[in-house]
Design a protein around this motif. Structure first.
Motif, PDB file in Angstrom:
ATOM      1  N   SER A  42      24.544  22.033  45.577  1.00  0.00           N
ATOM      2  CA  SER A  42      24.741  20.942  44.624  1.00  0.00           C
ATOM      3  C   SER A  42      23.381  20.322  44.327  1.00  0.00           C
ATOM      4  N   ARG A  80      28.847  19.916  53.526  1.00  0.00           N
ATOM      5  CA  ARG A  80      28.869  21.235  52.891  1.00  0.00           C
ATOM      6  C   ARG A  80      27.694  22.007  53.452  1.00  0.00           C
ATOM      7  N   TRP A 147      32.940  23.678  53.359  1.00  0.00           N
ATOM      8  CA  TRP A 147      33.028  22.329  53.914  1.00  0.00           C
ATOM      9  C   TRP A 147      33.523  22.378  55.368  1.00  0.00           C
ATOM     10  N   TYR A 193      41.886   9.616  49.551  1.00  0.00           N
ATOM     11  CA  TYR A 193      41.387  10.811  48.877  1.00  0.00           C
ATOM     12  C   TYR A 193      41.935  12.070  49.526  1.00  0.00           C
ATOM     13  N   SER A 196      40.438  18.005  48.689  1.00  0.00           N
ATOM     14  CA  SER A 196      39.828  18.656  47.527  1.00  0.00           C
ATOM     15  C   SER A 196      39.035  17.668  46.675  1.00  0.00           C
ATOM     16  N   THR A 197      39.517  16.433  46.578  1.00  0.00           N
ATOM     17  CA  THR A 197      38.785  15.418  45.814  1.00  0.00           C
ATOM     18  C   THR A 197      37.474  15.077  46.519  1.00  0.00           C
ATOM     19  N   GLN A 199      35.759  16.940  48.353  1.00  0.00           N
ATOM     20  CA  GLN A 199      34.852  18.086  48.335  1.00  0.00           C
ATOM     21  C   GLN A 199      34.366  18.430  46.934  1.00  0.00           C
ATOM     22  N   ASN A 200      34.837  17.732  45.916  1.00  0.00           N
ATOM     23  CA  ASN A 200      34.502  18.061  44.538  1.00  0.00           C
ATOM     24  C   ASN A 200      33.040  17.746  44.246  1.00  0.00           C
ATOM     25  N   LEU A 201      32.262  18.776  43.939  1.00  0.00           N
ATOM     26  CA  LEU A 201      30.824  18.572  43.744  1.00  0.00           C
ATOM     27  C   LEU A 201      30.494  17.793  42.480  1.00  0.00           C
ATOM     28  N   SER A 202      31.461  17.633  41.588  1.00  0.00           N
ATOM     29  CA  SER A 202      31.186  16.845  40.377  1.00  0.00           C
ATOM     30  C   SER A 202      31.303  15.356  40.630  1.00  0.00           C
ATOM     31  N   THR A 203      31.797  14.991  41.826  1.00  0.00           N
ATOM     32  CA  THR A 203      31.845  13.562  42.188  1.00  0.00           C
ATOM     33  C   THR A 203      30.428  13.108  42.489  1.00  0.00           C
TER      34      THR A 203
END
Length: 204
Positions: A42, A80, A147, A193, A196-197, A199-203
């Motif tokens: 990321s 991660r 993760w 949370y 999956s939320t 771990q979301n790299l777009s967060t």
């Protein structure tokens, strides 16, 4: 980036907001930790330990991160990570771990309802395998990015920290296995949370 900049204004490297805190690990370096460009990391880069193996005890190349906790409670900790040196034998169990210490009100591993504690914490039972000075050995058995964040040898427990009050707490990462790569870390409330939320790299 806004959260990180804001946190720095409040005397911390990063900050929990609404039950989650996320930090790019390579934002700080020490000792034999390096910032390296690695595919699929990321933000394009990762923290990589390039020092000597330090299997016996923590204390090699310690990075101290500070996190501001605004909402007390119990948080799951995940990072991660990736095995960055592929061993010729047992590649999924070599170059796969680092030392972790969260200076919280309580720091523990959890498997179902069973808790384990780091050696030197004064609490029991103590995690299997190497652990001392309040540090857990935190490992993955997955070669590629994952993760997977486990402690206690051959009896994998997830990692948790409880913060009883608001304030700034420190998270310490110490080198253990040459070639262990850590990309970002997340503290999150499981009541708020999904995995999956978190771990979301777009967060951000």
């Amino acid at each position: 980036f806004f959260y990180q900049a804001y946190a720095q204004c409040t005397g911390a490297d990063f900050e929990e907001r609404n039950g989650i805190a996320i930090l790019e690990m390579e934002s700080k370096l020490a000792g034999s930790w390096r910032k390296e460009s690695v595919s699929n990391a990321s933000a394009g880069s990762t923290l990589a330990y390039r020092g000597s193996d330090s299997f016996g005890a923590p204390g090699s190349s310690v990075i101290t991160y500070s996190v501001r906790i605004n909402s007390p409670g119990t948080y799951r900790f995940i990072w991660r990570n990736k095995i960055g040196v592929i061993a010729s034998s047992n590649p999924s169990t070599e170059h796969n771990d680092s030392w972790l210490k969260i200076n919280a009100s309580d720091f523990f591993g959890l498997k179902g309802t069973h808790r384990v504690y780091p050696g030197g914490s004064g609490k029991s039972p103590v995690a299997n395998g190497a652990t001392s000075g309040g540090y857990f050995k935190v490992y993955t058995n997955t070669i590629d990015w994952s993760w997977s964040t486990k402690t206690s040898d051959n009896d994998a427990h997830f990692v948790y920290a409880t913060f009883n009050q608001t304030g700034v707490y420190s998270i310490q990462v110490s080198g253990r296995s040459n070639g262990h790569l850590i990309d970002r870390m997340v503290l999150y409330k499981e009541s708020s949370y999904s995995e999956s939320t978190a771990q979301n790299l777009s967060t951000a």
